[in-house]
Design a protein around this motif. Structure first.
Motif, mmCIF file in Angstrom:
data_model
loop_
_atom_site.group_PDB
_atom_site.id
_atom_site.type_symbol
_atom_site.label_atom_id
_atom_site.label_comp_id
_atom_site.label_asym_id
_atom_site.label_seq_id
_atom_site.Cartn_x
_atom_site.Cartn_y
_atom_site.Cartn_z
ATOM 1 N N ASP A 1 14.794 53.646 -34.167
ATOM 2 C CA ASP A 1 13.769 53.835 -33.318
ATOM 3 C C ASP A 1 13.056 52.601 -32.976
ATOM 4 N N ILE A 2 12.689 52.051 -31.790
ATOM 5 C CA ILE A 2 11.837 50.857 -31.368
ATOM 6 C C ILE A 2 10.957 51.320 -30.327
ATOM 7 N N THR A 3 9.886 50.381 -30.501
ATOM 8 C CA THR A 3 8.971 50.660 -29.065
ATOM 9 C C THR A 3 9.110 49.471 -28.337
ATOM 10 N N VAL A 4 9.342 49.844 -26.906
ATOM 11 C CA VAL A 4 9.342 48.936 -26.233
ATOM 12 C C VAL A 4 8.702 49.343 -24.734
ATOM 13 N N PHE A 5 8.715 48.432 -23.730
ATOM 14 C CA PHE A 5 7.872 48.681 -22.718
ATOM 15 C C PHE A 5 8.890 48.744 -21.817
ATOM 16 N N ILE A 6 8.768 49.857 -20.888
ATOM 17 C CA ILE A 6 9.929 50.120 -19.746
ATOM 18 C C ILE A 6 9.328 49.713 -18.277
ATOM 19 N N CYS A 7 9.855 49.197 -17.631
ATOM 20 C CA CYS A 7 9.741 48.417 -16.532
ATOM 21 C C CYS A 7 11.032 48.445 -15.448
ATOM 22 N N ASP B 1 16.516 43.877 -9.779
ATOM 23 C CA ASP B 1 17.414 45.015 -8.994
ATOM 24 C C ASP B 1 16.869 46.243 -9.038
ATOM 25 N N GLU B 2 15.499 46.480 -9.195
ATOM 26 C CA GLU B 2 14.792 47.588 -9.658
ATOM 27 C C GLU B 2 15.347 48.530 -10.460
ATOM 28 N N ARG B 3 16.291 48.372 -11.330
ATOM 29 C CA ARG B 3 16.808 49.162 -12.370
ATOM 30 C C ARG B 3 15.849 49.173 -13.504
ATOM 31 N N VAL B 4 15.831 50.346 -14.217
ATOM 32 C CA VAL B 4 15.017 50.676 -15.327
ATOM 33 C C VAL B 4 15.477 49.957 -16.522
ATOM 34 N N VAL B 5 14.662 49.063 -17.176
ATOM 35 C CA VAL B 5 15.171 48.390 -18.386
ATOM 36 C C VAL B 5 14.001 48.204 -19.440
ATOM 37 N N ALA B 6 14.471 47.990 -20.601
ATOM 38 C CA ALA B 6 13.266 47.838 -21.593
ATOM 39 C C ALA B 6 12.835 46.436 -21.924
ATOM 40 N N THR B 7 12.054 46.090 -22.533
ATOM 41 C CA THR B 7 11.483 44.769 -22.714
ATOM 42 C C THR B 7 10.382 44.956 -24.118
ATOM 43 N N THR B 8 10.592 43.991 -24.930
ATOM 44 C CA THR B 8 9.796 43.694 -25.989
ATOM 45 C C THR B 8 8.461 42.985 -25.809
ATOM 46 N N GLU B 9 8.443 42.378 -24.462
ATOM 47 C CA GLU B 9 7.039 41.599 -23.983
ATOM 48 C C GLU B 9 5.907 42.530 -23.967
ATOM 49 N N THR B 10 4.854 42.087 -23.836
ATOM 50 C CA THR B 10 3.693 42.765 -23.737
ATOM 51 C C THR B 10 2.819 42.432 -22.495
ATOM 52 N N PRO B 11 2.803 43.491 -21.714
ATOM 53 C CA PRO B 11 2.059 43.112 -20.534
ATOM 54 C C PRO B 11 0.440 42.952 -20.663
ATOM 55 N N LEU B 12 -0.095 42.376 -19.906
ATOM 56 C CA LEU B 12 -1.589 42.489 -19.874
ATOM 57 C C LEU B 12 -2.188 43.851 -19.464
#
Length: 281
Positions: free
Chosen positions: A46-52, A56-67
């Motif tokens: 299990d990992i914590t990711v940001f969903i954006c 191409d407007e597809r749902v993806v995950a990232t480990t970047e941290t938004p402001l």
């Protein structure tokens, strides 16, 4: 259920050449692109990711941290502009879109603006709006909550300068005001600071101060002043009759707070007070 524009804890279910697939529940599998994959990630974890959304407007995950995530305010810089609106840097590879209709004034590249991050109800895309007043809780809700009282410590985002002082956004929820006579250091739009509720008015509007109020603040600053004396040969030329401007410039506190701290140290017999300033005993 996936929360778009927010952090989600998802399980890794599959590894492919171009990344990892995460279990998005009813939304299906969500890709974490290879650029965000680390050596310690493995199937079943299990990992914590940001969903954006990707380009191409597809749902993806990232480990970047938004402001900021959906439902939060932030001060973001405009990276570029096209015929539809402005695109703002918010810490992710894909910039955050702010359409012209959501701008209070035409945004300019290189300048920063306080915005609210939201999911567009029609397109379900993530976007920013500079019309932040719409998303601040109303005074009646403050009265019902009853959590903001005199002396309450809060987090504030400096919003804009007014004739009275600076408008701030309190705890990502309420509008507040720091009066000019409570400002003892330079402020600018976008600063995040710790502040304290000074007064919740009958109309629900909130006045805040950048200094803790009451006895605890006196004790806290007294220790700061004491440390300053130890580090400066036991002497400070600023006394209780010194101009408030010099005190504010040196210590970032009001003259009232400075005099109280001097009085506290004097009562504890730690300093002497003379015409030329104060000295350690």
């Amino acid at each position: 259920m996936l929360k778009l524009g927010d952090y989600n804890t998802l399980r890794i279910v599959k590894q492919v050449d171009f990344g990892l697939y995460l279990d998005g529940g009813d939304e299906g599998e969500v890709l974490l692109p290879q650029r965000y994959v680390t050596a310690d990630m493995h199937v079943g974890q299990d990992i914590t990711v940001f969903i954006c959304l990707d380009q191409d407007e597809r749902v993806v995950a990232t480990t970047e941290t938004p402001l900021a995530k959906v439902g939060e305010f932030a001060c973001l810089e405009v990276a570029w502009i096209n015929q539809y609106g402005a695109f703002m840097k918010w810490g992710l590879m894909k910039d955050l879109f702010c359409p012209f209709r959501e701008q209070k004034q035409r945004m300019e590249v290189g300048k920063s603006y306080v915005v609210y991050v939201k999911e567009d109800e029609q397109t379900h895309r993530l976007m920013a709006t500079a019309k932040v007043e719409r998303y601040l809780q109303q005074p009646v809700e403050i009265e019902r909550g009853g959590t903001l009282r005199h002396g309450t410590e809060v987090s504030v985002l400096v919003w804009q300068k007014t004739d009275l002082g600076f408008k701030v956004i309190i705890d990502n929820q309420y509008q507040g005001l720091v009066y000019d006579n409570q400002v003892f250091c330079p402020l600018h739009t976008g600063q995040r600071l710790t502040a304290y509720v000074d007064h919740v008015r009958q109309d629900g509007k909130i006045d805040v101060t950048l200094q803790a109020t009451g006895r605890q603040h006196t004790l806290d600053f007294a220790e700061v002043l004491l440390r300053y004396l130890y580090e400066n040969n036991g002497y400070c030329e600023l006394g209780d009759k010194s101009p408030s401007e010099l005190i504010a410039d040196r210590f970032k506190v009001s003259k009232k707070a400075y005099k109280k701290a001097i009085g506290d140290l004097y009562k504890r017999r730690l300093i002497t007070i003379g015409d030329d300033g104060i000295r350690l005993v």
